[in-house]
Motif scaffolding. Structure first.
Motif, PDB file in Angstrom:
ATOM      1  N   PRO A 151       0.986  -0.658   0.277  1.00  0.00           N
ATOM      2  CA  PRO A 151      -0.127  -0.276  -0.085  1.00  0.00           C
ATOM      3  C   PRO A 151       0.972   1.436  -0.420  1.00  0.00           C
ATOM      4  CG  PRO A 151      -1.080  -1.848   1.836  1.00  0.00           C
ATOM      5  CD  PRO A 151       0.779  -2.285   1.036  1.00  0.00           C
ATOM      6  N   ARG A 152       0.422   2.262  -0.604  1.00  0.00           N
ATOM      7  CA  ARG A 152       1.518   3.815  -0.603  1.00  0.00           C
ATOM      8  C   ARG A 152       0.958   4.563   0.428  1.00  0.00           C
ATOM      9  NH1 ARG A 152       0.489   7.986  -5.425  1.00  0.00           N
ATOM     10  NH2 ARG A 152       1.833   9.541  -4.984  1.00  0.00           N
ATOM     11  N   GLN A 153       2.139   4.747   0.645  1.00  0.00           N
ATOM     12  CA  GLN A 153       1.856   5.589   2.139  1.00  0.00           C
ATOM     13  C   GLN A 153       2.091   7.077   2.268  1.00  0.00           C
ATOM     14  OE1 GLN A 153       4.412   4.751   5.823  1.00  0.00           O
ATOM     15  NE2 GLN A 153       5.716   3.425   4.566  1.00  0.00           N
ATOM     16  N   THR A 154       1.207   7.380   3.334  1.00  0.00           N
ATOM     17  CA  THR A 154       0.937   9.338   3.535  1.00  0.00           C
ATOM     18  C   THR A 154       2.305   9.621   4.770  1.00  0.00           C
ATOM     19  OG1 THR A 154      -0.652   8.889   5.136  1.00  0.00           O
ATOM     20  CG2 THR A 154      -1.590   8.853   2.701  1.00  0.00           C
ATOM     21  N   LEU A 155       2.106  10.907   3.749  1.00  0.00           N
ATOM     22  CA  LEU A 155       2.956  11.447   5.305  1.00  0.00           C
ATOM     23  C   LEU A 155       2.699  11.146   6.508  1.00  0.00           C
ATOM     24  CD1 LEU A 155       5.453  13.010   5.609  1.00  0.00           C
ATOM     25  CD2 LEU A 155       4.272  15.101   5.417  1.00  0.00           C
ATOM     26  N   ASP A 156       1.932  11.323   6.832  1.00  0.00           N
ATOM     27  CA  ASP A 156       0.761  10.682   8.391  1.00  0.00           C
ATOM     28  C   ASP A 156       1.438   9.274   8.333  1.00  0.00           C
ATOM     29  OD1 ASP A 156       0.274  13.206   8.671  1.00  0.00           O
ATOM     30  OD2 ASP A 156      -1.788  12.939   8.032  1.00  0.00           O
ATOM     31  N   THR A 157       0.983   8.780   7.675  1.00  0.00           N
ATOM     32  CA  THR A 157       1.305   7.254   8.038  1.00  0.00           C
ATOM     33  C   THR A 157       2.662   6.456   8.392  1.00  0.00           C
ATOM     34  OG1 THR A 157       1.072   6.244   6.192  1.00  0.00           O
ATOM     35  CG2 THR A 157      -0.962   6.448   7.143  1.00  0.00           C
ATOM     36  N   TRP A 158       3.574   7.446   7.531  1.00  0.00           N
ATOM     37  CA  TRP A 158       5.266   7.857   7.120  1.00  0.00           C
ATOM     38  C   TRP A 158       5.927   7.964   9.391  1.00  0.00           C
ATOM     39  CZ3 TRP A 158       9.293  10.914   7.876  1.00  0.00           C
ATOM     40  CH2 TRP A 158      10.542  10.531   7.858  1.00  0.00           C
ATOM     41  N   ARG A 159       5.164   9.401   9.096  1.00  0.00           N
ATOM     42  CA  ARG A 159       5.045   9.850  10.566  1.00  0.00           C
ATOM     43  C   ARG A 159       5.234   9.308  11.851  1.00  0.00           C
ATOM     44  NH1 ARG A 159       3.561  15.845   9.315  1.00  0.00           N
ATOM     45  NH2 ARG A 159       5.991  16.662   8.497  1.00  0.00           N
ATOM     46  N   ALA A 160       4.407   8.053  11.798  1.00  0.00           N
ATOM     47  CA  ALA A 160       3.642   7.833  12.814  1.00  0.00           C
ATOM     48  C   ALA A 160       4.006   6.268  12.561  1.00  0.00           C
ATOM     49  CB  ALA A 160       2.203   6.803  12.473  1.00  0.00           C
ATOM     50  N   GLN A 161       5.028   5.562  11.413  1.00  0.00           N
ATOM     51  CA  GLN A 161       5.375   4.427  11.777  1.00  0.00           C
ATOM     52  C   GLN A 161       7.298   4.688  12.043  1.00  0.00           C
ATOM     53  OE1 GLN A 161       7.355   3.082   7.768  1.00  0.00           O
ATOM     54  NE2 GLN A 161       6.254   1.374   8.619  1.00  0.00           N
ATOM     55  N   GLN A 162       7.289   6.146  11.780  1.00  0.00           N
ATOM     56  CA  GLN A 162       8.727   6.715  12.520  1.00  0.00           C
ATOM     57  C   GLN A 162       8.683   6.489  13.959  1.00  0.00           C
ATOM     58  OE1 GLN A 162      11.974   6.394  10.379  1.00  0.00           O
ATOM     59  NE2 GLN A 162       9.868   5.443   8.792  1.00  0.00           N
ATOM     60  N   SER A 163       7.924   6.855  14.450  1.00  0.00           N
ATOM     61  CA  SER A 163       7.727   7.248  15.618  1.00  0.00           C
ATOM     62  C   SER A 163       7.203   5.823  16.748  1.00  0.00           C
ATOM     63  CB  SER A 163       5.915   8.039  15.783  1.00  0.00           C
ATOM     64  OG  SER A 163       6.450   9.187  16.084  1.00  0.00           O
ATOM     65  N   ALA A 164       6.869   5.323  15.951  1.00  0.00           N
ATOM     66  CA  ALA A 164       6.993   3.740  16.620  1.00  0.00           C
ATOM     67  C   ALA A 164       8.260   3.527  16.861  1.00  0.00           C
ATOM     68  CB  ALA A 164       5.691   2.987  15.574  1.00  0.00           C
ATOM     69  N   LEU A 165       9.113   2.899  15.304  1.00  0.00           N
ATOM     70  CA  LEU A 165      10.275   3.137  15.925  1.00  0.00           C
ATOM     71  C   LEU A 165      11.359   3.437  16.547  1.00  0.00           C
ATOM     72  CD1 LEU A 165      11.062   2.543  11.751  1.00  0.00           C
ATOM     73  CD2 LEU A 165      10.516   0.337  13.087  1.00  0.00           C
ATOM     74  N   ARG A 166      11.079   4.558  16.988  1.00  0.00           N
ATOM     75  CA  ARG A 166      11.915   5.467  17.869  1.00  0.00           C
ATOM     76  C   ARG A 166      11.577   4.921  19.170  1.00  0.00           C
ATOM     77  NH1 ARG A 166      11.517   9.409  13.866  1.00  0.00           N
ATOM     78  NH2 ARG A 166       9.139  10.572  14.534  1.00  0.00           N
ATOM     79  N   ALA A 167      10.437   4.620  19.307  1.00  0.00           N
ATOM     80  CA  ALA A 167      10.049   4.433  20.640  1.00  0.00           C
ATOM     81  C   ALA A 167      10.340   2.902  21.067  1.00  0.00           C
ATOM     82  CB  ALA A 167       8.386   4.707  20.999  1.00  0.00           C
ATOM     83  N   LYS A 168      10.804   2.469  20.245  1.00  0.00           N
ATOM     84  CA  LYS A 168      10.530   0.655  20.380  1.00  0.00           C
ATOM     85  C   LYS A 168      12.066   0.414  21.344  1.00  0.00           C
ATOM     86  CE  LYS A 168       8.861  -1.789  16.535  1.00  0.00           C
ATOM     87  NZ  LYS A 168       8.293  -2.485  17.717  1.00  0.00           N
ATOM     88  N   PRO A 169      12.157  -0.389  22.894  1.00  0.00           N
ATOM     89  CA  PRO A 169      13.094  -0.335  23.008  1.00  0.00           C
ATOM     90  C   PRO A 169      14.509  -0.760  22.815  1.00  0.00           C
ATOM     91  CG  PRO A 169      11.410  -0.920  24.411  1.00  0.00           C
ATOM     92  CD  PRO A 169      11.125  -0.344  23.291  1.00  0.00           C
ATOM     93  N   GLU A 170      15.655  -0.304  23.211  1.00  0.00           N
ATOM     94  CA  GLU A 170      16.917  -0.743  22.141  1.00  0.00           C
ATOM     95  C   GLU A 170      16.905  -1.981  22.261  1.00  0.00           C
ATOM     96  OE1 GLU A 170      21.532  -0.040  21.902  1.00  0.00           O
ATOM     97  OE2 GLU A 170      20.327   1.775  23.021  1.00  0.00           O
ATOM     98  N   GLY A 171      16.972  -2.433  20.649  1.00  0.00           N
ATOM     99  CA  GLY A 171      17.520  -4.445  20.708  1.00  0.00           C
ATOM    100  C   GLY A 171      16.371  -5.282  21.016  1.00  0.00           C
TER     101      GLY A 171
END
Length: 223
Positions: free
Chosen positions: A200-220
């Motif tokens: 599926p093609r992403q929107t800017l909002d879904t991409w930002r949400a994905q990046q935020s979720a990745l940054r929020a994951k505990p290291e490892g």
């Protein structure tokens, strides 16, 4: 690896391009000359270019034949200003290969391939009845390019024919019922549409949400 195209022989450049720009749709192009004689020839340097206006583009290479360098397809387009793009399904591949033979001028390749034609609605060129998709086109512009008398033809679609039962009332197309094939590399390989996946093609909002979720994951932690 990398190359400057000026350092490559023409054949080597061809091999690199047709083995990387994959798959390519196939246009089995039908035309008619000023005397009404029809011709069919396949081209994989082809694609739809725009929907508004609805345009297709063909790359048609010529021949090194002295006073007759243009292929019948290009000569006929110049004479009549029209052509039909007939898309190729799996059942049409063998007939398409017959149409690709460099027959003498007195041989009807459409008849040799055992194909039936139907009249165009908006153009003089006939359609191939067995093709699942037929696009009647009028020449918009043709550009002569480079060596081998190559021409780039832009055509505006005038009328669309799609196989009965392949389109519903909402104009959703059942691609399995079309069973189209594409051209692969130069050793006579083709591909069907039976193996595919959806991304599926992403929107800017879904991409930002994905990046935020990745940054929020505990290291490892695995994504």
């Amino acid at each position: 690896m990398e190359w400057s195209v000026t350092d490559l022989a023409e054949r080597d450049l061809y091999k690199l391009l047709v083995n990387t720009v994959l798959p390519r749709p196939i246009a089995l192009v039908t035309t008619v000359n000023a005397q009404g004689h029809a011709n069919a020839a396949p081209f994989s340097f082809f694609n739809v270019f725009s929907h508004a206006p609805p345009l297709v583009v063909l790359g048609i290479e010529g021949r090194d034949l002295g006073d007759a360098p243009l292929k019948d397809t290009m000569r006929n387009i110049r004479a009549t200003g029209s052509f039909v793009v007939n898309l190729v399904d799996r059942a049409l591949v063998d007939a398409m290969q017959v149409c690709a033979i460099d027959f003498p001028g007195d041989v009807d390749e459409i008849a040799a391939a055992g194909l039936e034609t139907a009249p165009g609605r908006k153009v003089a060129a006939p359609r191939l009845a067995a093709s699942p998709v037929q696009l009647e086109c009028r020449e918009t512009v043709s550009l002569s390019l480079g060596t081998r008398h190559r021409n780039l033809v832009v055509g505006e679609i005038q009328h669309i024919h799609i196989r009965d039962g392949a389109v519903d009332e909402r104009l959703h197309v059942d691609i399995d019922k079309l069973d189209l094939v594409g051209r692969l590399h130069g050793s006579d390989w083709y591909v069907t549409m039976r193996d595919r996946f959806q991304a599926p093609r992403q929107t800017l909002d879904t991409w930002r949400a994905q990046q935020s979720a990745l940054r929020a994951k505990p290291e490892g932690e695995a994504p």
